[in-house]
Every structure is written in structure tokens, then in C-alpha cells.
Design a protein around this motif. Structure first.
Motif, PDB file in Angstrom:
ATOM      1  N   LEU A  19     -10.252   1.019   6.349  1.00 33.74           N
ATOM      2  CA  LEU A  19     -10.775   1.979   7.569  1.00 33.74           C
ATOM      3  C   LEU A  19     -10.735   3.576   6.572  1.00 33.74           C
ATOM      4  CD1 LEU A  19     -11.582   0.054  10.437  1.00 33.74           C
ATOM      5  CD2 LEU A  19     -13.764   0.873   8.912  1.00 33.74           C
ATOM      6  N   THR A  20      -8.906   3.621   6.957  1.00 33.69           N
ATOM      7  CA  THR A  20      -8.475   4.484   6.882  1.00 33.69           C
ATOM      8  C   THR A  20      -8.408   4.856   5.072  1.00 33.69           C
ATOM      9  OG1 THR A  20      -5.799   3.224   7.138  1.00 33.69           O
ATOM     10  CG2 THR A  20      -7.380   4.547   9.050  1.00 33.69           C
ATOM     11  N   ARG A  21      -7.703   3.971   4.544  1.00 25.11           N
ATOM     12  CA  ARG A  21      -7.349   4.452   3.052  1.00 25.11           C
ATOM     13  C   ARG A  21      -8.984   4.761   2.535  1.00 25.11           C
ATOM     14  NH1 ARG A  21      -2.004   4.704   2.624  1.00 25.11           N
ATOM     15  NH2 ARG A  21      -1.309   3.380   4.522  1.00 25.11           N
ATOM     16  N   LEU A  22      -9.639   4.033   2.770  1.00 22.97           N
ATOM     17  CA  LEU A  22     -11.295   4.686   1.750  1.00 22.97           C
ATOM     18  C   LEU A  22     -12.180   4.896   2.689  1.00 22.97           C
ATOM     19  CD1 LEU A  22     -11.700   1.477  -0.425  1.00 22.97           C
ATOM     20  CD2 LEU A  22     -11.012   2.578  -1.003  1.00 22.97           C
ATOM     21  N   GLU A  23     -12.152   5.346   3.816  1.00 21.61           N
ATOM     22  CA  GLU A  23     -12.574   6.392   4.759  1.00 21.61           C
ATOM     23  C   GLU A  23     -14.262   5.744   4.838  1.00 21.61           C
ATOM     24  OE1 GLU A  23     -13.231   9.941   2.261  1.00 21.61           O
ATOM     25  OE2 GLU A  23     -10.658  10.909   2.889  1.00 21.61           O
ATOM     26  N   MET A  24     -14.106   4.531   5.343  1.00 17.50           N
ATOM     27  CA  MET A  24     -15.213   3.489   5.377  1.00 17.50           C
ATOM     28  C   MET A  24     -15.443   4.173   7.367  1.00 17.50           C
ATOM     29  SD  MET A  24     -16.461   2.911   2.735  1.00 17.50           S
ATOM     30  CE  MET A  24     -17.435   1.590   3.053  1.00 17.50           C
ATOM     31  N   ASP A  25     -16.427   3.691   7.785  1.00 15.79           N
ATOM     32  CA  ASP A  25     -16.587   3.862   9.123  1.00 15.79           C
ATOM     33  C   ASP A  25     -16.018   2.272  10.006  1.00 15.79           C
ATOM     34  OD1 ASP A  25     -17.628   6.702   9.472  1.00 15.79           O
ATOM     35  OD2 ASP A  25     -19.351   6.029   7.939  1.00 15.79           O
ATOM     36  N   ILE A  26     -16.416   1.464   9.279  1.00 15.21           N
ATOM     37  CA  ILE A  26     -17.020  -0.290  10.109  1.00 15.21           C
ATOM     38  C   ILE A  26     -16.524  -0.893   8.652  1.00 15.21           C
ATOM     39  CG2 ILE A  26     -18.323  -1.706  10.996  1.00 15.21           C
ATOM     40  CD1 ILE A  26     -20.009   0.157  12.245  1.00 15.21           C
ATOM     41  N   SER A  27     -15.580  -2.168   8.969  1.00 15.37           N
ATOM     42  CA  SER A  27     -14.946  -3.197   8.536  1.00 15.37           C
ATOM     43  C   SER A  27     -15.347  -4.799   8.961  1.00 15.37           C
ATOM     44  CB  SER A  27     -13.866  -3.723   7.931  1.00 15.37           C
ATOM     45  OG  SER A  27     -12.508  -3.330   9.103  1.00 15.37           O
ATOM     46  N   LEU A  28     -15.837  -5.279   8.661  1.00 15.57           N
ATOM     47  CA  LEU A  28     -16.397  -7.112   9.293  1.00 15.57           C
ATOM     48  C   LEU A  28     -15.469  -7.851   8.447  1.00 15.57           C
ATOM     49  CD1 LEU A  28     -20.239  -6.898  10.584  1.00 15.57           C
ATOM     50  CD2 LEU A  28     -18.149  -5.794  12.349  1.00 15.57           C
ATOM     51  N   VAL A  29     -14.432  -8.971   8.597  1.00 14.09           N
ATOM     52  CA  VAL A  29     -13.854  -9.937   8.052  1.00 14.09           C
ATOM     53  C   VAL A  29     -14.439 -11.017   8.690  1.00 14.09           C
ATOM     54  CG1 VAL A  29     -12.008 -10.398   7.751  1.00 14.09           C
ATOM     55  CG2 VAL A  29     -12.079  -8.163   7.656  1.00 14.09           C
ATOM     56  N   ILE A  42     -13.570 -19.824  -1.613  1.00 16.74           N
ATOM     57  CA  ILE A  42     -13.578 -18.159  -0.745  1.00 16.74           C
ATOM     58  C   ILE A  42     -13.124 -18.403   0.400  1.00 16.74           C
ATOM     59  CG2 ILE A  42     -15.375 -16.784  -0.400  1.00 16.74           C
ATOM     60  CD1 ILE A  42     -17.185 -17.758  -1.516  1.00 16.74           C
ATOM     61  N   ASP A  43     -12.156 -17.601   0.638  1.00 14.87           N
ATOM     62  CA  ASP A  43     -11.210 -18.300   1.973  1.00 14.87           C
ATOM     63  C   ASP A  43     -12.464 -17.130   2.832  1.00 14.87           C
ATOM     64  OD1 ASP A  43      -8.412 -18.174   3.144  1.00 14.87           O
ATOM     65  OD2 ASP A  43      -8.887 -16.011   3.453  1.00 14.87           O
ATOM     66  N   SER A  44     -12.576 -15.622   2.405  1.00 16.75           N
ATOM     67  CA  SER A  44     -13.186 -14.589   2.988  1.00 16.75           C
ATOM     68  C   SER A  44     -13.822 -13.667   2.651  1.00 16.75           C
ATOM     69  CB  SER A  44     -11.776 -13.648   4.550  1.00 16.75           C
ATOM     70  OG  SER A  44     -10.939 -13.483   3.787  1.00 16.75           O
ATOM     71  N   VAL A  45     -14.686 -12.839   3.982  1.00 13.63           N
ATOM     72  CA  VAL A  45     -15.076 -12.024   3.101  1.00 13.63           C
ATOM     73  C   VAL A  45     -15.177 -10.792   4.044  1.00 13.63           C
ATOM     74  CG1 VAL A  45     -17.785 -10.916   2.869  1.00 13.63           C
ATOM     75  CG2 VAL A  45     -17.209 -13.927   2.152  1.00 13.63           C
TER      76      VAL A  45
END
Length: 375
Positions: A103-113, A192-195
């Protein structure tokens, strides 16, 4: 000669035609001794460039500089994210830090893990400017990038959702008001551990091959951090087991047979930390029975000691007869504990009616002799 008037001759230098800039006529009285006479050079007019051409060139240079700056920022961001996740001490913290830093480094608005589960993606973290009326987990059962990447293991990078016929109508993305998204798998040696799904509320610039490589390197660093933590946890577990084994061996030297069995039961409870009860039974050749010697963790340990097993009977008898450990994740009590009615009543009283959910039975034996079982 003193009788004559000194006459100064005129000097004419011919350098071309015209006065001043072509033919230059210099009178001797206009010159001073030692002067060098040079022809006048024609003036050259500066080359003029149309203002609109200058503006276009400046714009192109500005755009190129902005792109370079953007790439440099993203490379720096990827390196920072890798450094931050490597400082985390467990898997949940690694994945949480990844979502936050995206969110902060790539200036995105939402992140889901999310992580894989038997029913599809299971949401671990939902971060950023999520609309208050939206529950992202409610959309995970439908087609979405998280589910797709978990199935294929391939990244999905969409810088402009309006131009993507495949994803622009996805309910999850519509609910989160997405205009662009990145969906990246975290792949370890185990699969695949996560996405990670990173969403932007505005369209992004076209993603270059260099940026694709950056995202790949970033997720690889996260996977390495997770793998290192797994190895560290495994190493610590083995060291703890060795410590318990050494402690158990040290105690054996000063104990009698009954105390050794009690120490074995206590050590088993420590090693298998999720175990709620343990029982040790020894084989009595004259009775042809497995007779419980020690029981811990039951509601009534004494009643458990009153339930013997024939070889091949119930799970304890089967493990003893086969000489192999049995791990039952879901115990079918009616089938796998087919005991006489009296023994079943004692078991019910010993457990207050609670039936075992899972069970591990380990035979106690030497190369030549079967001695008993640990349940």
C-alpha cells in the motif's frame, strides 16, 4: 630629402565587392603602424527552431525522465519490501508486512492476502481503503483473481481494468471499485503458499517487462523469507525433540521399570503438544493382553487402566499387531474401538462421554520383541 614634402601613399585592400562588408578601402592615414588588415567576415544568422518542436521535444524528455524515476522508485520499493519482510519472525507477520508495504511503497489503495484451502481462497488480511459496506470474503467463492492465481500459479497484471474484458465485470473488483490490480503468487518449495491482490482506484501506466521482473523478484524474496522461517521452525522443533530425548535418556538411568513408563508418558505429552491424554500399555504374554500401565489427561485415569486389549483389537491392538505407528486424523469410534460392552462403559466413564477426535498409536518394540503401545 628635406626639400620635398613627404607623401603617404594610399593602400587599397580588395576583399570583394561592396563597401564595408565586401570591398574594404583603408586609407593609410586611418591605420596605425603594426595594424593587421583583415577582411570583414559575413555575419551568420542563428538557426531558429519552431517553438512547437521545442515543446514536443521537452515533453518527450519529461515523460522519459518521469518513467525512469517511476522505475527507480518501484525498484527501491521492491528492495525495501524484501528487507522489511525478511525482518519478520513468523509467517503471519511476513504476509501482513507484505500487504501493508504494498500500500505505501507501491501507492496502491487496497491489498488482500489469501492462502489456499479446501474450499478455495481463505482471506488472511484485508488492508487499505475498503468500502465500509463491502466484505471481501463474501466474494471469494465467485471467480476472482485470487482464485485464478491459486489455481494456475501465474501472476495477473492489469494496469487498466476498463480495457480488460476478462476481469472488468468481476464482482469482487467491482465492489472494491478497482481500476487496476496486481495479483501475485507467493510460491515456496512446497507449492503456492499465499496470494497477494493489490488494487488501485485509478488506472496505472503500462507495465513494462522490467516491472514484471521486479514483481517476480519481490515475491521470490517473500517466498525465501517464508522458507527460511519454516526451516528455522523445523530446526527448533528438532532441537526441542533432541532436548526432550536427552532428558528422557538421562532420567532412564536412575529409574525402575514403572518409573520409566511414567516418564515415557509425560515426555510424550510434551512432544505432542496438542495431545490431551496419553496411555501406555504393556504386553503380558501369559495373559495375551495389552494391559494399560499409565494414563494421563483423562477425566478418570484409573478407569482407563481397567481396559485391556487383545492383539489386533481396536487401534491399540492393531498398532501392536502390525508393529507400525497409526495416525488417525478422524476416529470412527464405533468401528475402530470395537470393544466388549463392559470395556465401552469403562471408556465412557473414563472420558465423561467424550470420544476421541484423532489418535496416534506408536508400538513399543525392539528388533526382536514387541513390548507394548503408546496411545
Amino acid at each position: 630629402h628635406s626639400g620635398y614634402e613627404q607623401v603617404r601613399p594610399a593602400v587599397v585592400v580588395d576583399v570583394g565587392e561592396g563597401c564595408g562588408d565586401a570591398d574594404t578601402v583603408l586609407q593609410a592615414d586611418a591605420c596605425q603602424p603594426g595594424d593587421v588588415l583583415e577582411p570583414a567576415l559575413p555575419e551568420v544568422a542563428p538557426k531558429l527552431v519552431a517553438p512547437e518542436l521545442l515543446d514536443e521535444k521537452d515533453v518527450e524528455q519529461t515523460i522519459a525522465i518521469q518513467r525512469l524515476n517511476q522505475r527507480a522508485r518501484r525498484i527501491r520499493a521492491g528492495m525495501d519490501i524484501a528487507e522489511i519482510v525478511n525482518r519478520q519472525n513468523n509467517r503471519p507477520n511476513v504476509l501482513l508486512a507484505l500487504g501493508q508495504e504494498i500500500l505505501t511503497r507501491l501507492e496502491m489503495d487496497i491489498s488482500l492476502v489469501a492462502e489456499p484451502s479446501t474450499g478455495g481462497p481463505r482471506l488472511l488480511h484485508a488492508l487499505g481503503d475498503i468500502p465500509s459496506q463491502v466484505n471481501p470474503e463474501a466474494f471469494l467463492g465467485q471467480r476472482n483473481p485470487l482464485r485464478q492465481v491459486l489455481q494456475t500459479g501465474e501472476s495477473i497484471l492489469v494496469p487498466n481494468l476498463d480495457l480488460s474484458n476478462e476481469w472488468k465485470s468481476t464482482p469482487l473488483l467491482q465492489a472494491l471499485e478497482a481500476k487496476a490490480f496486481l495479483c501475485l503468487p507467493i510460491k515456496t518449495e512446497q507449492g503456492i503458499d499465499s496470494v497477494l491482490l493489490a488494487i488501485s482506484s485509478s488506472a496505472l501506466a503500462a507495465i513494462t517487462p522490467e516491472e514484471e521482473q521486479l514483481y517476480s523478484l519481490m515475491t521470490r524474496q517473500v517466498a525465501i523469507a517464508l522458507e527460511n522461517l519454516r526451516l528455522l521452525t523445523e530446526t527448533n522443533r528438532r532441537l526441542q525433540e533432541m532436548k526432550l530425548l536427552l532428558e528422557f535418556s538421562r532420567q532412564l538411568g536412575s529409574l525402575d521399570a514403572s518409573s520409566i513408563i511414567g516418564t515415557l508418558a509425560e515426555s510424550a505429552m510434551q512432544v505432542v503438544s496438542v495431545a490431551q491424554a496419553v496411555m501406555v500399555a504393556l504386553w503380558k504374554p501369559d495373559e495375551q493382553l495389552l494391559v494399560p500401565q499409565v494414563a494421563l489427561g483423562y477425566v478418570d485415569n484409573q478407569r482407563i487402566l481397567g481396559i485391556p486389549y487383545h492383539s489386533g483389537e481396536a487401534l491399540p491392538g492393531q498398532a501392536f499387531d502390525q508393529g507400525q505407528a497409526l495416525l488417525i486424523t478422524e476416529v470412527n469410534f464405533a468401528k475402530q474401538y470395537n470393544l466388549p460392552p463392559e470395556a465401552l462403559l469403562r471408556y465412557r466413564d473414563a472420558t465423561a462421554g467424550r470420544l476421541p477426535i484423532s489418535c496416534l498409536v506408536v508400538p513399543i518394540q525392539t528388533l526382536e520383541n514387541k513390548l507394548g503401545v503408546l496411545v
